[in-house]
Design a protein around this motif. Structure first.
Motif, mmCIF file in Angstrom:
data_model
loop_
_atom_site.group_PDB
_atom_site.id
_atom_site.type_symbol
_atom_site.label_atom_id
_atom_site.label_comp_id
_atom_site.label_asym_id
_atom_site.label_seq_id
_atom_site.Cartn_x
_atom_site.Cartn_y
_atom_site.Cartn_z
ATOM 1 N N MET A 138 0.812 -1.208 0.000
ATOM 2 C CA MET A 138 0.000 0.000 0.000
ATOM 3 C C MET A 138 0.851 1.266 0.000
ATOM 4 S SD MET A 138 -3.064 -1.051 -0.288
ATOM 5 C CE MET A 138 -3.871 0.541 -0.100
ATOM 6 N N ARG A 139 1.940 1.278 0.785
ATOM 7 C CA ARG A 139 2.769 2.478 0.827
ATOM 8 C C ARG A 139 3.533 2.670 -0.491
ATOM 9 N NH1 ARG A 139 4.284 6.254 4.816
ATOM 10 N NH2 ARG A 139 2.324 5.508 5.707
ATOM 11 N N MET A 140 3.949 1.577 -1.111
ATOM 12 C CA MET A 140 4.673 1.697 -2.373
ATOM 13 C C MET A 140 3.766 2.231 -3.475
ATOM 14 S SD MET A 140 7.158 -1.083 -4.285
ATOM 15 C CE MET A 140 7.989 -1.527 -2.766
ATOM 16 N N LEU A 141 2.529 1.747 -3.525
ATOM 17 C CA LEU A 141 1.584 2.281 -4.500
ATOM 18 C C LEU A 141 1.314 3.766 -4.248
ATOM 19 C CD1 LEU A 141 -1.094 -0.541 -4.932
ATOM 20 C CD2 LEU A 141 0.370 0.404 -6.715
ATOM 21 N N SER A 142 1.210 4.128 -2.989
ATOM 22 C CA SER A 142 0.956 5.531 -2.646
ATOM 23 C C SER A 142 2.131 6.413 -3.063
ATOM 24 C CB SER A 142 0.695 5.663 -1.141
ATOM 25 O OG SER A 142 -0.480 4.956 -0.767
ATOM 26 N N ALA A 144 4.051 5.900 -5.478
ATOM 27 C CA ALA A 144 4.065 5.957 -6.943
ATOM 28 C C ALA A 144 2.914 6.789 -7.508
ATOM 29 C CB ALA A 144 4.009 4.544 -7.511
ATOM 30 N N GLY A 145 2.087 7.370 -6.636
ATOM 31 C CA GLY A 145 0.998 8.227 -7.098
ATOM 32 C C GLY A 145 -0.363 7.565 -7.152
ATOM 33 N N TYR A 146 -0.476 6.395 -6.525
ATOM 34 C CA TYR A 146 -1.745 5.664 -6.564
ATOM 35 C C TYR A 146 -2.387 5.563 -5.173
ATOM 36 C CZ TYR A 146 0.078 4.089 -11.090
ATOM 37 O OH TYR A 146 0.595 4.048 -12.358
ATOM 38 N N MET A 147 -2.329 6.626 -4.404
ATOM 39 C CA MET A 147 -2.918 6.588 -3.067
ATOM 40 C C MET A 147 -4.445 6.569 -3.166
ATOM 41 S SD MET A 147 -2.636 9.258 0.147
ATOM 42 C CE MET A 147 -0.911 8.931 0.486
ATOM 43 N N PRO A 148 -5.090 5.578 -2.545
ATOM 44 C CA PRO A 148 -6.561 5.538 -2.581
ATOM 45 C C PRO A 148 -7.158 6.531 -1.595
ATOM 46 C CG PRO A 148 -5.717 3.737 -1.261
ATOM 47 C CD PRO A 148 -4.511 4.432 -1.826
ATOM 48 N N SER A 167 -13.054 -0.653 -2.927
ATOM 49 C CA SER A 167 -13.053 -0.906 -4.368
ATOM 50 C C SER A 167 -11.645 -0.680 -4.921
ATOM 51 C CB SER A 167 -14.040 0.013 -5.093
ATOM 52 O OG SER A 167 -13.877 -0.115 -6.495
ATOM 53 N N PRO A 168 -10.920 -1.738 -5.281
ATOM 54 C CA PRO A 168 -9.572 -1.567 -5.839
ATOM 55 C C PRO A 168 -9.568 -0.796 -7.158
ATOM 56 C CG PRO A 168 -9.923 -3.836 -5.125
ATOM 57 C CD PRO A 168 -11.259 -3.159 -5.111
ATOM 58 N N ARG A 169 -10.652 -0.865 -7.908
ATOM 59 C CA ARG A 169 -10.703 -0.170 -9.196
ATOM 60 C C ARG A 169 -10.991 1.322 -9.015
ATOM 61 N NH1 ARG A 169 -10.358 -3.260 -13.577
ATOM 62 N NH2 ARG A 169 -10.706 -5.500 -13.407
ATOM 63 N N GLU A 170 -11.947 1.647 -8.147
ATOM 64 C CA GLU A 170 -12.307 3.050 -7.943
ATOM 65 C C GLU A 170 -11.419 3.729 -6.903
ATOM 66 O OE1 GLU A 170 -16.428 3.506 -7.084
ATOM 67 O OE2 GLU A 170 -17.094 2.424 -8.874
ATOM 68 N N GLU A 226 -3.446 -6.675 -1.858
ATOM 69 C CA GLU A 226 -3.045 -7.442 -3.034
ATOM 70 C C GLU A 226 -3.988 -7.188 -4.207
ATOM 71 O OE1 GLU A 226 -2.495 -12.124 -3.958
ATOM 72 O OE2 GLU A 226 -1.466 -11.360 -2.169
ATOM 73 N N SER A 227 -5.269 -7.093 -3.928
ATOM 74 C CA SER A 227 -6.223 -6.770 -4.992
ATOM 75 C C SER A 227 -5.925 -5.395 -5.573
ATOM 76 C CB SER A 227 -7.657 -6.803 -4.450
ATOM 77 O OG SER A 227 -8.020 -8.097 -4.035
ATOM 78 N N TYR A 228 -5.513 -4.479 -4.719
ATOM 79 C CA TYR A 228 -5.196 -3.131 -5.180
ATOM 80 C C TYR A 228 -3.965 -3.135 -6.091
ATOM 81 C CZ TYR A 228 -4.955 1.949 -5.037
ATOM 82 O OH TYR A 228 -4.948 3.280 -5.387
ATOM 83 N N ILE A 229 -2.968 -3.921 -5.725
ATOM 84 C CA ILE A 229 -1.768 -4.057 -6.561
ATOM 85 C C ILE A 229 -2.137 -4.593 -7.945
ATOM 86 C CG2 ILE A 229 0.259 -5.537 -6.916
ATOM 87 C CD1 ILE A 229 1.051 -3.359 -5.151
ATOM 88 N N ILE A 230 -2.854 -5.694 -7.974
ATOM 89 C CA ILE A 230 -3.150 -6.377 -9.241
ATOM 90 C C ILE A 230 -4.065 -5.536 -10.120
ATOM 91 C CG2 ILE A 230 -4.281 -8.406 -10.231
ATOM 92 C CD1 ILE A 230 -3.214 -9.982 -7.789
ATOM 93 N N ASN A 231 -5.070 -4.885 -9.520
ATOM 94 C CA ASN A 231 -5.981 -4.062 -10.313
ATOM 95 C C ASN A 231 -5.314 -2.787 -10.810
ATOM 96 O OD1 ASN A 231 -9.090 -4.839 -10.384
ATOM 97 N ND2 ASN A 231 -8.249 -5.636 -8.481
ATOM 98 N N THR A 232 -4.478 -2.191 -9.991
ATOM 99 C CA THR A 232 -3.833 -0.935 -10.381
ATOM 100 C C THR A 232 -2.795 -1.149 -11.470
ATOM 101 O OG1 THR A 232 -4.165 0.003 -8.164
ATOM 102 C CG2 THR A 232 -2.503 1.048 -9.552
ATOM 103 N N LEU A 233 -1.979 -2.188 -11.306
ATOM 104 C CA LEU A 233 -0.906 -2.438 -12.268
ATOM 105 C C LEU A 233 -1.345 -3.334 -13.418
ATOM 106 C CD1 LEU A 233 2.077 -2.912 -9.796
ATOM 107 C CD2 LEU A 233 1.279 -0.826 -10.927
ATOM 108 N N GLU A 234 -2.530 -3.910 -13.281
ATOM 109 C CA GLU A 234 -3.109 -4.767 -14.317
ATOM 110 C C GLU A 234 -2.158 -5.884 -14.731
ATOM 111 O OE1 GLU A 234 -4.174 -1.989 -17.388
ATOM 112 O OE2 GLU A 234 -6.147 -1.636 -16.492
#
Length: 264
Positions: A138-142, A144-148, A167-170, A226-234
């Motif tokens: 979660m912190r790595m995604l944040s 990188a600019g993907y903070m939910p 919602s990992p997508r929204e 993990e769902s957030y990682i997979i959905n964000t990075l596809e």
């Protein structure tokens, strides 16, 4: 041009009989790709300093077509990561993940600090692997600019409820009342798991890994991260799949042992 910097080796591959191609996560230049010539030779000073997971003092030479490592001195080798398959596979996953998310040709100090702290905690076994995994994801995604947006329900503004849905997508959360039973594509989070998920992105870095959670709460937290990682990075990660195979084997062994204990 020569550059003196510190970096963490996040990927290696063999080249020829004695060379290595390495990917380094540096504070000053982000992700750097370089050749370490004769770094696999027995008497080379680069042997330990350019191996996977090693944090080293590096002298990089930027050539016209490729970067080379002229000198390297190990600072920390994180040897304990190699003593346990679960820790090893999780560390490999983190390295693969940061190689995707960290910038090139730009500062990546926060990414480097995150991995160094995670590796230290894993080596010393000061936090459980599921806690470290979710916090790093979660912190790595944040970074990188993907903070939910986890502040409140996107529909009614409720800060918390007995059940919230992520919602990992929204990249938002919705309370159970507003969802009205439509949980498709959502990750259920009870109060403890939601608090922990918020902690992973909003807490001061010095307190990032300082939380605890029940076994069920950890499952919810890791399912969300993990769902957030997979959905964000596809995409998926082979290193993550390997980590799960190791943990599944460990859980199966623990269950078998518990059954034997009950039988006796």
């Amino acid at each position: 041009m020569r550059l003196n910097t510190r970096g963490l080796i996040i990927r290696t591959s063999e080249v020829g009989e004695s060379d290595r191609a390495v990917t380094v996560l540096t504070k000053d230049c982000g992700v750097v790709h370089a050749f370490a010539r004769r770094s696999r030779a027995a008497k080379s000073a680069l042997v330990s300093a350019t191996q996977l997971f090693c944090y080293s003092e590096l002298t990089l030479f930027e050539g016209k077509t490729a970067n080379t490592i002229d000198d390297a001195q190990p600072i920390e080798v994180f040897f304990e990561l190699r003593q346990d398959l679960a820790r090893l596979s999780l560390a490999q996953y983190f390295c693969e993940l940061v190689g995707v998310l960290a910038p090139e040709d730009d500062g990546a100090g926060d990414f480097l600090r995150l991995l160094l702290n995670a590796f230290y905690l894993m080596c010393k076994q000061k936090r459980s692997l599921p806690i470290i995994k979710a916090a790093v994801e979660m912190r790595m995604l944040s970074l990188a600019g993907y903070m939910p947006d986890l502040i409140c329900c996107k529909d009614c503004g409720a800060y918390e409820a007995d059940l919230m849905l992520f919602s990992p997508r929204e990249r938002t959360i919705t309370c159970d009342s507003c969802c009205k039973g439509d949980y498709k594509g959502m990750v259920p989070l009870h109060r403890g798991a939601l608090t922990a998920l918020r902690h992973t992105i909003y807490a001061d870095f010095s307190k990032l890994f300082s939380f605890s959670l029940s076994k069920e709460g950890l499952k919810e937290l890791n399912r969300a991260s993990e769902s957030y990682i997979i959905n964000t990075l596809e995409r998926s990660f082979q290193t993550l799949d390997f980590y799960h195979s190791i943990k599944d084997d460990e859980n199966s062994a623990d269950s078998n042992q518990e059954d034997k204990n009950h039988e006796t």
